[in-house]
Design a protein around this motif. Structure first.
Motif, short mmCIF file in Angstrom:
data_model
loop_
_atom_site.label_atom_id
_atom_site.label_comp_id
_atom_site.label_asym_id
_atom_site.label_seq_id
_atom_site.Cartn_x
_atom_site.Cartn_y
_atom_site.Cartn_z
N ILE A 161 -44.43 -8.17 57.47
CA ILE A 161 -44.15 -9.47 56.86
C ILE A 161 -45.41 -10.31 56.96
N CYS A 162 -45.68 -11.09 55.93
CA CYS A 162 -46.80 -12.03 55.93
C CYS A 162 -46.26 -13.42 56.26
N LEU A 163 -46.79 -14.02 57.31
CA LEU A 163 -46.37 -15.36 57.74
C LEU A 163 -47.51 -16.33 57.50
N GLU A 164 -47.30 -17.26 56.59
CA GLU A 164 -48.31 -18.26 56.32
C GLU A 164 -48.25 -19.38 57.36
N GLN A 165 -49.28 -20.20 57.35
CA GLN A 165 -49.34 -21.33 58.27
C GLN A 165 -48.11 -22.22 58.09
N GLY A 166 -47.59 -22.73 59.20
CA GLY A 166 -46.48 -23.67 59.12
C GLY A 166 -45.11 -23.06 59.00
N VAL A 167 -44.99 -21.74 59.08
CA VAL A 167 -43.67 -21.10 59.04
C VAL A 167 -43.21 -20.83 60.47
N TYR A 168 -42.14 -21.49 60.88
CA TYR A 168 -41.57 -21.23 62.21
C TYR A 168 -41.01 -19.81 62.25
N HIS A 169 -41.23 -19.13 63.38
CA HIS A 169 -40.67 -17.79 63.55
C HIS A 169 -40.44 -17.48 65.02
N ARG A 170 -39.38 -16.76 65.26
CA ARG A 170 -39.15 -16.15 66.57
C ARG A 170 -38.76 -14.71 66.32
N PHE A 171 -39.05 -13.83 67.30
CA PHE A 171 -38.72 -12.42 67.07
C PHE A 171 -38.31 -11.74 68.37
N TYR A 172 -37.63 -10.60 68.18
CA TYR A 172 -37.13 -9.82 69.30
C TYR A 172 -36.78 -8.43 68.77
N GLY A 173 -36.66 -7.46 69.68
CA GLY A 173 -36.26 -6.12 69.29
C GLY A 173 -34.76 -6.06 69.03
N GLU A 174 -34.38 -5.40 67.94
CA GLU A 174 -32.96 -5.28 67.61
C GLU A 174 -32.23 -4.48 68.69
N PRO A 175 -31.11 -4.99 69.19
CA PRO A 175 -30.37 -4.28 70.23
C PRO A 175 -29.95 -2.88 69.78
N GLY A 176 -30.09 -1.92 70.70
CA GLY A 176 -29.66 -0.56 70.44
C GLY A 176 -30.64 0.30 69.69
N LYS A 177 -31.81 -0.27 69.32
CA LYS A 177 -32.79 0.49 68.53
C LYS A 177 -34.03 0.88 69.32
N GLY A 178 -34.17 0.37 70.55
CA GLY A 178 -35.33 0.70 71.36
C GLY A 178 -36.45 -0.31 71.23
N LYS A 179 -37.41 -0.22 72.16
CA LYS A 179 -38.53 -1.14 72.12
C LYS A 179 -39.41 -0.87 70.91
N VAL A 180 -40.19 -1.87 70.52
CA VAL A 180 -40.93 -1.82 69.26
C VAL A 180 -42.43 -1.97 69.51
N LEU A 181 -43.22 -1.14 68.85
CA LEU A 181 -44.66 -1.30 68.83
C LEU A 181 -45.01 -2.17 67.62
N VAL A 182 -45.60 -3.32 67.88
CA VAL A 182 -45.82 -4.31 66.83
C VAL A 182 -47.31 -4.60 66.69
N GLY A 183 -47.80 -4.51 65.46
CA GLY A 183 -49.18 -4.88 65.18
C GLY A 183 -49.26 -6.27 64.59
N GLU A 184 -50.40 -6.90 64.78
CA GLU A 184 -50.66 -8.19 64.15
C GLU A 184 -52.07 -8.19 63.60
N VAL A 185 -52.21 -8.47 62.32
CA VAL A 185 -53.50 -8.66 61.67
C VAL A 185 -53.52 -10.08 61.15
N SER A 186 -54.56 -10.85 61.45
CA SER A 186 -54.52 -12.27 61.13
C SER A 186 -55.91 -12.84 60.92
#
Length: 226
Positions: A161-186
């Motif tokens: 997902i592309c998040l532009e400046q000024g967009v509020y966001h919170r995130f977490y791993g979906e229950p029951g799916k396991g931990k997540v490897l997350v990349g960020e390019v910015s």
């Protein structure tokens, strides 16, 4: 956070990254003595806060509200020429990164593998609060879509997902799916001044030194190597 807890999180992260064949730069594994021997050649690493970054956002419960990050590359405004940054993160099931936005940074959040990443979104009002009325226009992997205020976008492995400046966001791993490897390019990342959290929270933890660090955090550099 206790240093022993930080060390344990780092060891778990190293194992998870190895399982996903994600390799870190050599200095990621330096000891304190290695840092001191090489301190004259690592100005970019230290000044741009590259490296291990673990926070519980002041919650006292890392696995409920916290995040593991490693900053691989980063520029610094009005100092160097690098206009971009990259991070790798590990997000546990139901482990919350609290609602926030960035004034300057634009970022792509990428599910690199493991479970699913849930992202909740709001636009921002003129006084930097949650806009609970207007839909959020966004792109996932270049495809335009619309989310309602507080709506959830679920990223499966390979999606972004592309998040532009000024967009509020919170995130977490979906229950029951396991931990997540997350990349960020910015664009350039400044965690000291460019995070606007909806709640008043701490970005970097206070460390209780109950044992020696196995690897330094980005917030350790000033204390341990000057």
């Amino acid at each position: 956070m206790k240093r022993s807890e930080v060390n344990q999180i780092i060891e778990g992260a190293k194992a998870f990254l190895a399982d996903h064949r994600f390799h870190l730069p050599p200095w990621a594994y330096w000891s304190l003595s290695d840092w001191k021997k090489n301190k004259d050649s690592v100005a970019e690493v230290v000044d741009n806060m590259l490296g291990w970054d673990i926070t519980d956002f002041g919650s006292g419960d890392f696995y409920k509200r916290g995040l593991f990050l490693f900053t691989l590359r980063n520029g610094k405004y009005n100092v160097d020429k690098k206009p971009y940054a990259e991070k790798i993160m590990i997000v546990e099931e139901n482990q919350e990164t609290p609602m926030h936005f960035h004034w300057a940074k634009m970022e792509d959040i990428i599910n690199r593998g493991g479970g699913n990443l849930v992202i909740e979104l709001y636009n921002t009002t003129s006084d930097d609060l949650l806009d609970e009325t207007t839909p959020i226009r966004l792109k996932t992997d270049g495809v335009e879509r619309v989310a309602e205020p507080g709506g959830k976008v679920i990223l499966q492995p390979g999606e972004s997902i592309c998040l532009e400046q000024g967009v509020y966001h919170r995130f977490y791993g979906e229950p029951g799916k396991g931990k997540v490897l997350v990349g960020e390019v910015s664009t350039v990342n400044d965690d000291t001044a460019d995070n606007r959290f909806h709640e008043t929270i701490g970005r970097f933890p206070q460390i209780i030194e109950d044992e020696e660090p196995i690897h330094l955090l980005v917030s350790d550099y000033v204390k341990f190597i000057g």
